[in-house]
Design an enzyme around this catalytic site. Structure first.
Site, PDB file in Angstrom:
ATOM      1  N   HIS A 107       0.965  -1.115  -0.087  1.00 47.66           N
ATOM      2  CA  HIS A 107      -0.095   0.169   0.042  1.00 47.66           C
ATOM      3  C   HIS A 107       0.937   1.178   0.142  1.00 47.66           C
ATOM      4  O   HIS A 107       1.771   1.557   0.911  1.00 47.66           O
ATOM      5  CB  HIS A 107      -0.784   0.059   1.178  1.00 47.66           C
ATOM      6  CG  HIS A 107      -1.784   1.177   0.967  1.00 47.66           C
ATOM      7  ND1 HIS A 107      -3.079   1.210   0.616  1.00 47.66           N
ATOM      8  CD2 HIS A 107      -1.622   2.311   1.856  1.00 47.66           C
ATOM      9  CE1 HIS A 107      -3.634   2.414   0.628  1.00 47.66           C
ATOM     10  NE2 HIS A 107      -2.747   3.130   1.377  1.00 47.66           N
ATOM     11  N   CYS A 108       0.907   2.314  -1.045  1.00 50.65           N
ATOM     12  CA  CYS A 108       1.682   3.112  -1.077  1.00 50.65           C
ATOM     13  C   CYS A 108       1.097   4.369  -0.383  1.00 50.65           C
ATOM     14  O   CYS A 108      -0.116   4.708  -0.835  1.00 50.65           O
ATOM     15  CB  CYS A 108       1.994   3.484  -2.759  1.00 50.65           C
ATOM     16  SG  CYS A 108       3.046   5.065  -3.099  1.00 50.65           S
ATOM     17  N   PRO A 109       1.592   4.998   0.417  1.00 46.38           N
ATOM     18  CA  PRO A 109       1.120   6.263   1.064  1.00 46.38           C
ATOM     19  C   PRO A 109       1.081   7.492   0.229  1.00 46.38           C
ATOM     20  O   PRO A 109       0.396   8.137   0.510  1.00 46.38           O
ATOM     21  CB  PRO A 109       1.675   6.399   2.310  1.00 46.38           C
ATOM     22  CG  PRO A 109       3.163   5.516   2.329  1.00 46.38           C
ATOM     23  CD  PRO A 109       2.564   4.429   1.182  1.00 46.38           C
ATOM     24  N   GLY A 112      -2.065   6.607  -1.922  1.00 43.10           N
ATOM     25  CA  GLY A 112      -3.096   6.711  -1.327  1.00 43.10           C
ATOM     26  C   GLY A 112      -3.798   5.422  -2.167  1.00 43.10           C
ATOM     27  O   GLY A 112      -5.286   5.445  -1.893  1.00 43.10           O
ATOM     28  N   ASN A 113      -3.277   4.614  -2.373  1.00 40.94           N
ATOM     29  CA  ASN A 113      -3.627   3.231  -3.142  1.00 40.94           C
ATOM     30  C   ASN A 113      -2.787   2.220  -3.135  1.00 40.94           C
ATOM     31  O   ASN A 113      -1.546   2.284  -2.933  1.00 40.94           O
ATOM     32  CB  ASN A 113      -3.859   3.719  -4.598  1.00 40.94           C
ATOM     33  CG  ASN A 113      -5.012   2.805  -5.111  1.00 40.94           C
ATOM     34  OD1 ASN A 113      -5.658   2.182  -4.684  1.00 40.94           O
ATOM     35  ND2 ASN A 113      -4.902   2.938  -6.646  1.00 40.94           N
TER      36      ASN A 113
END
Length: 186
Positions: A107-109, A112-113
């Site tokens: 999950h890539c902050p 946001g996805n």
């Protein structure tokens, strides 16, 4: 910063400054759409089930794992209690999004996805173009220092300082390269 030193280089370092500007624009036109695509596209979310699977309903104490043979190779298949599905191989549950994702990477902050099967290429294009843009920014700052040092050397002042030290002491250098630490060389 590149936004300050690149226009100076376009004017004072021909054709190198123009080439750097074109490369920067091309990378920007790759980076922004790939970021938007990776951030807004479906990463491969597996639809949830309304009810638990029959084998889980019939025996609630059953182990939530089974082995499947796919093309003659055994694969572990786990049951997701939250999504109420048997997850396919390489799928994982994202605790941030609260969804199971096919070929879940992370999950890539920044996006946001999640990054998964359906947006991995866009994510990779974004990361690669951002890395190249960062490398270009470093090269533009170095080119600015080199061109500015050459200009001081050609001016031929009677100063005892080297042209490079005069470049670093110049008020424009910290502003154009984005480093306020250069002010301490006095």
């Amino acid at each position: 910063m590149v936004s300050v030193s690149l226009p100076w280089l376009v004017v004072h370092w021909v054709p190198g400054g123009c080439i750097a500007l074109v490369i920067s624009l091309v990378l920007g036109f790759v980076m922004i759409p790939s970021f938007l695509s990776a951030a807004t596209s479906d990463p491969g979310i597996i639809p949830r089930s309304d009810e638990h699977a029959e084998e889980i309903k019939s025996d609630p104490s059953r182990i939530r794992e089974r082995t499947l043979l796919i093309n003659g190779k055994p694969y572990r298949n786990r049951y997701c209690e939250t999504c109420r599905i048997w997850r396919p191989p390489r799928a994982s549950h994202c605790s941030t999004c609260n969804n199971c994702v096919e070929r879940f990477d992370h999950h890539c902050p920044y996006l946001g996805n999640c990054v998964g099967r359906r947006n991995y290429r866009a994510f990779y294009a974004f990361v690669f173009s951002a890395a190249l843009q960062t490398l270009l920014a470093i090269l533009v700052c170095v080119a600015f220092l080199v061109v500015r040092t050459q200009r001081f050397a050609e001016a031929g002042d009677d100063s005892s300082d080297s042209p490079f030290l005069r470049t670093l002491r110049s008020w424009q250098t910290p502003v154009r390269t984005g480093h306020s630490g250069c002010w301490c060389i006095r």
